[in-house]
Design a protein around this motif. Structure first.
Motif, PDB file in Angstrom:
ATOM      1  N   SER A   1       0.830  -1.200   0.000  1.00  0.00           N
ATOM      2  CA  SER A   1       0.000   0.000   0.000  1.00  0.00           C
ATOM      3  C   SER A   1       0.864   1.249   0.000  1.00  0.00           C
ATOM      4  O   SER A   1       1.775   1.367   0.826  1.00  0.00           O
ATOM      5  N   PRO A   2       0.588   2.200  -0.895  1.00  0.00           N
ATOM      6  CA  PRO A   2       1.350   3.455  -0.886  1.00  0.00           C
ATOM      7  C   PRO A   2       1.188   4.234   0.417  1.00  0.00           C
ATOM      8  O   PRO A   2       2.034   5.056   0.765  1.00  0.00           O
ATOM      9  N   PHE A   3       0.101   3.972   1.147  1.00  0.00           N
ATOM     10  CA  PHE A   3      -0.170   4.709   2.371  1.00  0.00           C
ATOM     11  C   PHE A   3       0.437   4.056   3.609  1.00  0.00           C
ATOM     12  O   PHE A   3       0.427   4.646   4.689  1.00  0.00           O
ATOM     13  N   LEU A   4       0.959   2.847   3.457  1.00  0.00           N
ATOM     14  CA  LEU A   4       1.487   2.131   4.606  1.00  0.00           C
ATOM     15  C   LEU A   4       2.957   1.777   4.454  1.00  0.00           C
ATOM     16  O   LEU A   4       3.624   1.458   5.437  1.00  0.00           O
ATOM     17  N   GLN A   5       3.460   1.819   3.242  1.00  0.00           N
ATOM     18  CA  GLN A   5       4.833   1.412   2.995  1.00  0.00           C
ATOM     19  C   GLN A   5       5.741   2.635   2.888  1.00  0.00           C
ATOM     20  O   GLN A   5       5.370   3.747   3.226  1.00  0.00           O
ATOM     21  N   LYS A   6       6.942   2.421   2.348  1.00  0.00           N
ATOM     22  CA  LYS A   6       7.938   3.482   2.207  1.00  0.00           C
ATOM     23  C   LYS A   6       7.586   4.355   1.008  1.00  0.00           C
ATOM     24  O   LYS A   6       7.862   4.010  -0.133  1.00  0.00           O
ATOM     25  N   SER A   7       6.959   5.486   1.282  1.00  0.00           N
ATOM     26  CA  SER A   7       6.476   6.360   0.219  1.00  0.00           C
ATOM     27  C   SER A   7       6.918   7.797   0.453  1.00  0.00           C
ATOM     28  O   SER A   7       7.174   8.205   1.591  1.00  0.00           O
ATOM     29  N   VAL A   8       6.992   8.558  -0.635  1.00  0.00           N
ATOM     30  CA  VAL A   8       7.194  10.002  -0.562  1.00  0.00           C
ATOM     31  C   VAL A   8       6.078  10.649  -1.374  1.00  0.00           C
ATOM     32  O   VAL A   8       5.436  10.010  -2.197  1.00  0.00           O
ATOM     33  N   ALA A   9       5.854  11.932  -1.128  1.00  0.00           N
ATOM     34  CA  ALA A   9       4.755  12.625  -1.796  1.00  0.00           C
ATOM     35  C   ALA A   9       5.235  13.927  -2.422  1.00  0.00           C
ATOM     36  O   ALA A   9       6.206  14.539  -1.965  1.00  0.00           O
ATOM     37  N   VAL A  10       4.533  14.334  -3.466  1.00  0.00           N
ATOM     38  CA  VAL A  10       4.727  15.631  -4.094  1.00  0.00           C
ATOM     39  C   VAL A  10       3.504  16.473  -3.754  1.00  0.00           C
ATOM     40  O   VAL A  10       2.369  16.069  -4.036  1.00  0.00           O
TER      41      VAL A  10
END
Length: 205
Positions: A164-173
């Motif tokens: 999940s993008p919301f639970l794993q190693k993610s960055v945001a723009v």
């Protein structure tokens, strides 16, 4: 509508292939007209109103792997993102690669502090979700953000594994709110049209 997403993807210069996953002949024709590829028909099991994005992207990746193509990074671009800018796709890709993240996606700030959100009951009565902030000044509350509903970059492995993008190693723009409309309702459509016209007028001046 989908033409805007295809054009943004092509203009970004990020992609070797811009592929549209669909089972609809009309959407397939429009996609090809605007430069998208439709090399397969989406399986019926992934074409209902309740299928999430992850299984659809996973199917597309696995189809390409079966054809001898092994993409390292994949971007899911939503077909209802007419305000998506090509440069945002480029920036997000670079940020994901630099950070070594599984995912990178666009977010926008809420226009009002979520800590002061209200709920309405069946009779129209009002209560707060977080009563501890009933007297807190808006400017003293932590900003909150939501998924902009435009795109999600990720590694092929992350998509295939179902992370999940919301639970794993993610960055945001972070995107400006006037560039974000997730079109789900007629009201969203009217807002998107108004913003599109305003942005087009600004570009001409």
């Amino acid at each position: 509508m989908i033409a805007w997403s295809i054009e943004a993807a092509i203009a970004s210069g990020c992609f070797d292939r811009v592929v549209v996953s669909t089972d609809d002949p009309e959407i397939s024709a429009v996609a090809r007209e605007w430069g998208g590829l439709v090399p397969f028909s989406r399986p019926a099991a992934l074409a209902d109103d309740h299928t999430g994005i992850m299984p659809v992207v996973r199917h597309a990746i696995e189809w390409h792997v079966d054809q001898g193509l092994n993409p390292e990074h994949v971007c899911c671009i939503y077909p209802t993102a007419p305000l998506l800018e090509p440069s945002v796709l480029t920036d997000a890709y670079e940020r994901m690669v630099r950070s070594g993240s599984d995912f990178c996606f666009g977010v926008a700030s809420y226009g009002h502090p979520i800590q002061r959100a209200l709920r309405l009951d069946a009779k129209g009565g009002v209560s707060m979700f977080s009563t501890e902030h009933s007297l807190t000044r808006s400017q003293d509350l932590e900003p909150a953000f939501h998924d902009a509903g435009q795109f999600c970059w990720g590694t092929s492995a992350a998509f295939v594994d179902g992370r999940s993008p919301f639970l794993q190693k993610s960055v945001a723009v972070v995107l400006p709110r006037h560039r974000v409309v997730d079109i789900d309702t007629p009201e969203d459509w009217l807002l998107a049209e108004a913003l599109h016209m305003a942005l087009a007028l600004k570009a001409e001046t």
